[in-house]
Design an enzyme around this catalytic site. Structure first.
Site, PDB file in Angstrom:
ATOM      1  N   HIS A 188       0.472  13.884 -29.515  1.00  0.00           N
ATOM      2  CA  HIS A 188      -0.338  12.570 -29.226  1.00  0.00           C
ATOM      3  C   HIS A 188      -0.714  12.211 -30.481  1.00  0.00           C
ATOM      4  O   HIS A 188      -0.866  10.809 -30.961  1.00  0.00           O
ATOM      5  CB  HIS A 188      -1.139  12.417 -28.034  1.00  0.00           C
ATOM      6  CG  HIS A 188      -0.445  12.363 -26.833  1.00  0.00           C
ATOM      7  ND1 HIS A 188      -1.067  13.048 -25.594  1.00  0.00           N
ATOM      8  CD2 HIS A 188       0.906  12.206 -26.277  1.00  0.00           C
ATOM      9  CE1 HIS A 188      -0.183  13.208 -24.645  1.00  0.00           C
ATOM     10  NE2 HIS A 188       0.990  12.575 -25.017  1.00  0.00           N
ATOM     11  N   ASN A 203       0.946  20.385 -20.925  1.00  0.00           N
ATOM     12  CA  ASN A 203       0.438  19.584 -22.123  1.00  0.00           C
ATOM     13  C   ASN A 203       0.621  20.510 -23.544  1.00  0.00           C
ATOM     14  O   ASN A 203       0.228  20.041 -24.700  1.00  0.00           O
ATOM     15  CB  ASN A 203      -0.816  18.860 -22.211  1.00  0.00           C
ATOM     16  CG  ASN A 203      -0.992  18.088 -20.935  1.00  0.00           C
ATOM     17  OD1 ASN A 203      -0.515  17.342 -20.729  1.00  0.00           O
ATOM     18  ND2 ASN A 203      -2.173  18.185 -20.234  1.00  0.00           N
ATOM     19  N   LYS A 259       3.672  11.740 -10.952  1.00  0.00           N
ATOM     20  CA  LYS A 259       2.923  10.987 -11.604  1.00  0.00           C
ATOM     21  C   LYS A 259       3.729   9.644 -12.149  1.00  0.00           C
ATOM     22  O   LYS A 259       4.731   9.652 -12.264  1.00  0.00           O
ATOM     23  CB  LYS A 259       2.673  11.505 -13.054  1.00  0.00           C
ATOM     24  CG  LYS A 259       1.308  12.473 -13.035  1.00  0.00           C
ATOM     25  CD  LYS A 259       0.937  12.783 -14.443  1.00  0.00           C
ATOM     26  CE  LYS A 259       0.120  14.093 -14.863  1.00  0.00           C
ATOM     27  NZ  LYS A 259      -0.221  14.332 -16.023  1.00  0.00           N
ATOM     28  N   ARG A 262       0.871  -1.287   0.143  1.00  0.00           N
ATOM     29  CA  ARG A 262       0.071   0.020   0.147  1.00  0.00           C
ATOM     30  C   ARG A 262       0.807   1.126   0.070  1.00  0.00           C
ATOM     31  O   ARG A 262       0.381   2.203   0.430  1.00  0.00           O
ATOM     32  CB  ARG A 262      -1.067  -0.044   1.045  1.00  0.00           C
ATOM     33  CG  ARG A 262      -1.907  -1.104   1.111  1.00  0.00           C
ATOM     34  CD  ARG A 262      -3.098  -0.956   2.049  1.00  0.00           C
ATOM     35  NE  ARG A 262      -3.961  -2.136   1.923  1.00  0.00           N
ATOM     36  CZ  ARG A 262      -3.801  -3.256   2.530  1.00  0.00           C
ATOM     37  NH1 ARG A 262      -2.604  -3.364   3.114  1.00  0.00           N
ATOM     38  NH2 ARG A 262      -4.469  -4.323   2.325  1.00  0.00           N
ATOM     39  N   GLU A 316      11.378  18.805 -24.731  1.00  0.00           N
ATOM     40  CA  GLU A 316      10.461  19.206 -23.387  1.00  0.00           C
ATOM     41  C   GLU A 316      11.282  20.404 -22.852  1.00  0.00           C
ATOM     42  O   GLU A 316      10.615  21.036 -22.221  1.00  0.00           O
ATOM     43  CB  GLU A 316      10.587  17.931 -22.332  1.00  0.00           C
ATOM     44  CG  GLU A 316      10.015  16.771 -22.891  1.00  0.00           C
ATOM     45  CD  GLU A 316       8.540  16.556 -23.125  1.00  0.00           C
ATOM     46  OE1 GLU A 316       7.636  17.442 -22.907  1.00  0.00           O
ATOM     47  OE2 GLU A 316       7.884  15.365 -23.725  1.00  0.00           O
ATOM     48  N   HIS A 375       1.242  18.678 -26.989  1.00  0.00           N
ATOM     49  CA  HIS A 375       1.096  17.151 -26.834  1.00  0.00           C
ATOM     50  C   HIS A 375      -0.340  16.737 -27.275  1.00  0.00           C
ATOM     51  O   HIS A 375      -0.153  15.779 -27.551  1.00  0.00           O
ATOM     52  CB  HIS A 375       1.337  17.146 -25.133  1.00  0.00           C
ATOM     53  CG  HIS A 375       2.743  16.838 -24.568  1.00  0.00           C
ATOM     54  ND1 HIS A 375       3.698  17.921 -24.854  1.00  0.00           N
ATOM     55  CD2 HIS A 375       3.269  15.794 -24.095  1.00  0.00           C
ATOM     56  CE1 HIS A 375       4.811  17.521 -24.296  1.00  0.00           C
ATOM     57  NE2 HIS A 375       4.631  16.028 -23.857  1.00  0.00           N
ATOM     58  N   ARG A 422      -1.985  22.680 -14.248  1.00  0.00           N
ATOM     59  CA  ARG A 422      -1.045  21.614 -14.421  1.00  0.00           C
ATOM     60  C   ARG A 422      -1.007  21.422 -15.953  1.00  0.00           C
ATOM     61  O   ARG A 422      -0.201  21.001 -16.767  1.00  0.00           O
ATOM     62  CB  ARG A 422      -0.873  20.508 -13.787  1.00  0.00           C
ATOM     63  CG  ARG A 422       0.089  19.553 -13.737  1.00  0.00           C
ATOM     64  CD  ARG A 422       0.294  18.889 -12.657  1.00  0.00           C
ATOM     65  NE  ARG A 422       1.242  17.765 -12.958  1.00  0.00           N
ATOM     66  CZ  ARG A 422       1.805  16.685 -12.119  1.00  0.00           C
ATOM     67  NH1 ARG A 422       1.290  16.802 -10.902  1.00  0.00           N
ATOM     68  NH2 ARG A 422       2.625  15.867 -12.354  1.00  0.00           N
TER      69      ARG A 422
HETATM   70  N1  LIG Z   1       5.729  10.557 -14.740  1.00  0.00           N
HETATM   71  C1  LIG Z   1       5.600  11.687 -15.571  1.00  0.00           C
HETATM   72  O1  LIG Z   1       5.238  12.844 -15.465  1.00  0.00           O
HETATM   73  C2  LIG Z   1       5.949  11.617 -17.260  1.00  0.00           C
HETATM   74  C3  LIG Z   1       6.145  12.491 -17.998  1.00  0.00           C
HETATM   75  C4  LIG Z   1       6.732  12.502 -19.089  1.00  0.00           C
HETATM   76  C5  LIG Z   1       7.153  11.228 -19.655  1.00  0.00           C
HETATM   77  N2  LIG Z   1       6.768  10.170 -19.028  1.00  0.00           N
HETATM   78  C6  LIG Z   1       7.011   8.994 -19.521  1.00  0.00           C
HETATM   79  O2  LIG Z   1       8.483   8.843 -19.441  1.00  0.00           O
HETATM   80  C7  LIG Z   1       8.979   7.475 -20.742  1.00  0.00           C
HETATM   81  C8  LIG Z   1       9.684   8.167 -21.567  1.00  0.00           C
HETATM   82  O3  LIG Z   1      11.003   8.570 -21.037  1.00  0.00           O
HETATM   83  P1  LIG Z   1      12.176   8.453 -21.226  1.00  0.00           P
HETATM   84  O4  LIG Z   1      12.400   9.127 -22.695  1.00  0.00           O
HETATM   85  O5  LIG Z   1      13.652   8.735 -20.509  1.00  0.00           O
HETATM   86  O6  LIG Z   1      12.440   6.728 -21.889  1.00  0.00           O
HETATM   87  P2  LIG Z   1      13.166   5.407 -21.456  1.00  0.00           P
HETATM   88  O7  LIG Z   1      13.118   5.310 -19.937  1.00  0.00           O
HETATM   89  O8  LIG Z   1      12.631   4.379 -22.179  1.00  0.00           O
HETATM   90  O9  LIG Z   1      14.665   6.027 -21.762  1.00  0.00           O
HETATM   91  C9  LIG Z   1      15.110   6.202 -23.230  1.00  0.00           C
HETATM   92  C10 LIG Z   1      16.228   5.211 -23.589  1.00  0.00           C
HETATM   93  O10 LIG Z   1      17.279   5.879 -23.094  1.00  0.00           O
HETATM   94  C11 LIG Z   1      18.198   4.775 -22.146  1.00  0.00           C
HETATM   95  N3  LIG Z   1      18.704   5.927 -21.413  1.00  0.00           N
HETATM   96  C12 LIG Z   1      18.218   6.239 -20.394  1.00  0.00           C
HETATM   97  N4  LIG Z   1      19.337   7.037 -19.751  1.00  0.00           N
HETATM   98  C13 LIG Z   1      20.450   6.662 -20.513  1.00  0.00           C
HETATM   99  C14 LIG Z   1      21.548   7.023 -19.971  1.00  0.00           C
HETATM  100  N5  LIG Z   1      22.098   7.865 -19.366  1.00  0.00           N
HETATM  101  N6  LIG Z   1      22.560   6.688 -21.061  1.00  0.00           N
HETATM  102  C15 LIG Z   1      22.313   5.843 -21.827  1.00  0.00           C
HETATM  103  N7  LIG Z   1      21.059   5.179 -22.062  1.00  0.00           N
HETATM  104  C16 LIG Z   1      20.091   5.737 -21.435  1.00  0.00           C
HETATM  105  C17 LIG Z   1      17.275   3.892 -21.901  1.00  0.00           C
HETATM  106  O11 LIG Z   1      17.675   2.618 -21.694  1.00  0.00           O
HETATM  107  C18 LIG Z   1      16.214   3.825 -23.097  1.00  0.00           C
HETATM  108  O12 LIG Z   1      16.497   3.014 -24.226  1.00  0.00           O
HETATM  109  C19 LIG Z   1       7.497   7.519 -21.318  1.00  0.00           C
HETATM  110  O13 LIG Z   1       6.924   6.253 -20.694  1.00  0.00           O
HETATM  111  C20 LIG Z   1       6.522   8.610 -20.814  1.00  0.00           C
HETATM  112  O14 LIG Z   1       4.880   8.054 -20.578  1.00  0.00           O
HETATM  113  C21 LIG Z   1       6.377  10.456 -17.621  1.00  0.00           C
HETATM  114 ZN   LIG Z   2       6.303  14.894 -23.506  1.00  0.00          ZN
END
Ligand SMILES: NC(=O)c1ccc[n+]([C@@H]2O[C@H](COP(=O)([O-])OP(=O)(O)OC[C@H]3O[C@@H](n4cnc5c(N)ncnc54)[C@H](O)[C@@H]3O)[C@@H](O)[C@H]2O)c1
Ligand SMILES: [Zn+2]
Length: 373
Positions: free
Chosen positions: A254, A247, A145, A123, A187, A250, A243
């Site tokens: 999307h 977006n 999030k 939990r 971003e 986005h 917030r």
């Molecule tokens: N929680 C939130 O508020 C929020 C906001 C925006 C995006 N997201 C989510 O984030 C995700 C996208 O994030 P992302 O682009 O970081 O994706 P990811 O975690 O898949 O990383 C992208 C790639 O980069 C590699 N990588 C990461 N750091 C590295 C490093 N320092 N050196 C070498 N390789 C590295 C990873 O292994 C992966 O292959 C999506 O799932 C999206 O929905 C969440």
């Molecule tokens: Zn984004």
């Protein structure tokens, strides 16, 4: 090395984001108060785990933590309930109890999935974010999030669960693939257009440092982006309205991702989406043409696409209308008024919207994913 600390003021859930080059190797010291004498499950994907897992685990052990590790294949395909189950079972096997900690090491995928695991395991147990991608440092690790995807759509299952602390090490950007750096830069530009003309001007003046990447410059950029996002999150933790400005770009983005069946990178889709939003606002006389031009030129200078050939505007408008962020059947868009200012607007002239999309659908220098078939 200089360190920046950004406080996220959320009352009893307040926490600090610490940003410094080299933090990964010496995270134990920064986290001693969270992990000393406790069990820790260190969660990463196989790529980031392979690069940084050992040094993080060693540093946490040095601070007196008992560390177990769990990894899953890198990429969005791992952001599932099945991974959450695997991680929960790894947590049981490692003997984690309610006083234990989960540490998420990686990009947004490990952050979202490990964060959601922390929110659900027994939990809810505290967790720490160690973002390693630029996108995770400036965006996904800030705001609480967490969640996973379903076959029916992205991020459909999740929870608001704030981390106990965030440690960002700009040095990790040195191993990040260039396309992932660009994803994060989309971003960063988004954040500047929403909130901060000064940041936008600094980005324009320092494109080579962004592409290099120059770690001192990134320290400042990451800290500023975190500060700006933290401000909105503090005012609207659960996305009641304010917030929603995050977006920007986005809703268009999307729709493009869906149209391309995710064969376009998220940052590329957001970049084109921001150009479409700016086209729309400029055509309505609500955004100076010069501001639209500066945004387009900065995105292009950073290697991001500003158009995509072969897009059918009607199809994109239809996909946008289906986006989960449209409330009560009306389409709401975040539109720029100037560099550093946006507003959320109800859209009731789809013809103009189609024209704005069409304007970003034919010019050359488009998306690297190529033409839509
Ligand atoms: N929680 C939130 O508020 C929020 C906001 C925006 C995006 N997201 C989510 O984030 C995700 C996208 O994030 P992302 O682009 O970081 O994706 P990811 O975690 O898949 O990383 C992208 C790639 O980069 C590699 N990588 C990461 N750091 C590295 C490093 N320092 N050196 C070498 N390789 C590295 C990873 O292994 C992966 O292959 C999506 O799932 C999206 O929905 C969440
Ligand atoms: Zn984004």
């Amino acid at each position: 090395m200089a360190m920046r600390v950004v406080e996220v003021p959320l009352g009893d859930r307040a926490y600090a984001i610490r940003i410094r080059a080299g933090l990964t190797a010496d995270c134990g010291r920064e986290l001693a108060d969270c992990v000393s004498g406790r069990k820790v499950l260190l969660v990463s994907d196989d790529r980031v785990g392979g690069l940084y897992g050992d040094r993080v685990a060693a540093s946490l052990r040095g601070a007196g933590a008992t560390v177990a590790t769990a990894t899953f294949p890198a990429g969005e395909a791992s952001k599932t309930l099945a991974t959450v189950e695997r991680l929960c079972r790894a947590a049981v096997a490692a003997g984690l109890d309610r006083g234990s900690r989960i540490v998420a090491l990686g990009g947004g995928v490990p952050g979202d999935v490990a964060g959601f695991t922390a929110a659900a395991y027994m939990r809810g147990i505290p967790f720490v974010q160690m973002p390693t991608s630029l996108l995770a440092m400036v965006d996904s690790s800030v705001g609480g999030k967490t969640g996973v995807d379903l076959p029916e759509g992205k991020n459909l299952v999740g929870a608001f669960w704030q981390p106990e602390r965030v440690l960002a090490d700009p040095e990790c950007l040195l191993t990040l693939p260039a396309c992932e750096l660009r994803n994060g830069l989309a971003e960063v530009v988004k954040t500047a257009v929403i909130f901060d003309p000064g940041l936008f001007a600094r980005l324009e003046a320092n494109v080579p440092k962004l592409l290099a990447p120059d770690l001192d410059f990134y320290l400042e950029v990451i800290a500023r982006c975190c500060e700006l996002k933290a401000g909105v999150v503090a005012a609207d933790e659960r996305e009641g309205g304010l917030r929603a400005v995050l977006n920007y770009g986005h809703t268009f983005g999307h729709a493009l991702e869906t149209r391309m069946e995710y064969r376009i990178a998220h940052g590329e889709a957001v970049a084109i989406g921001m150009v479409m939003a700016a086209n729309f606002a400029a055509a309505n006389g609500e955004l100076p043409a010069d501001a639209a031009r500066r945004q387009r030129e900065l995105l292009a200078a950073l290697g991001l696409p500003t158009s995509m050939a072969g897009v059918d505007p009607d199809e994109i408008v239809a996909l946008m209308a289906r986006d989960k962020k449209t409330s009560r059947g009306e389409l709401r868009l975040v539109l720029p008024r100037d560099i550093g200012t946006v507003e959320v607007r109800k859209i009731n002239d789809p013809a103009r919207l189609r024209a704005a999309i069409a304007a970003a659908s034919r010019s050359p220098g488009g998306c690297c994913a190529g033409q839509v078939d």
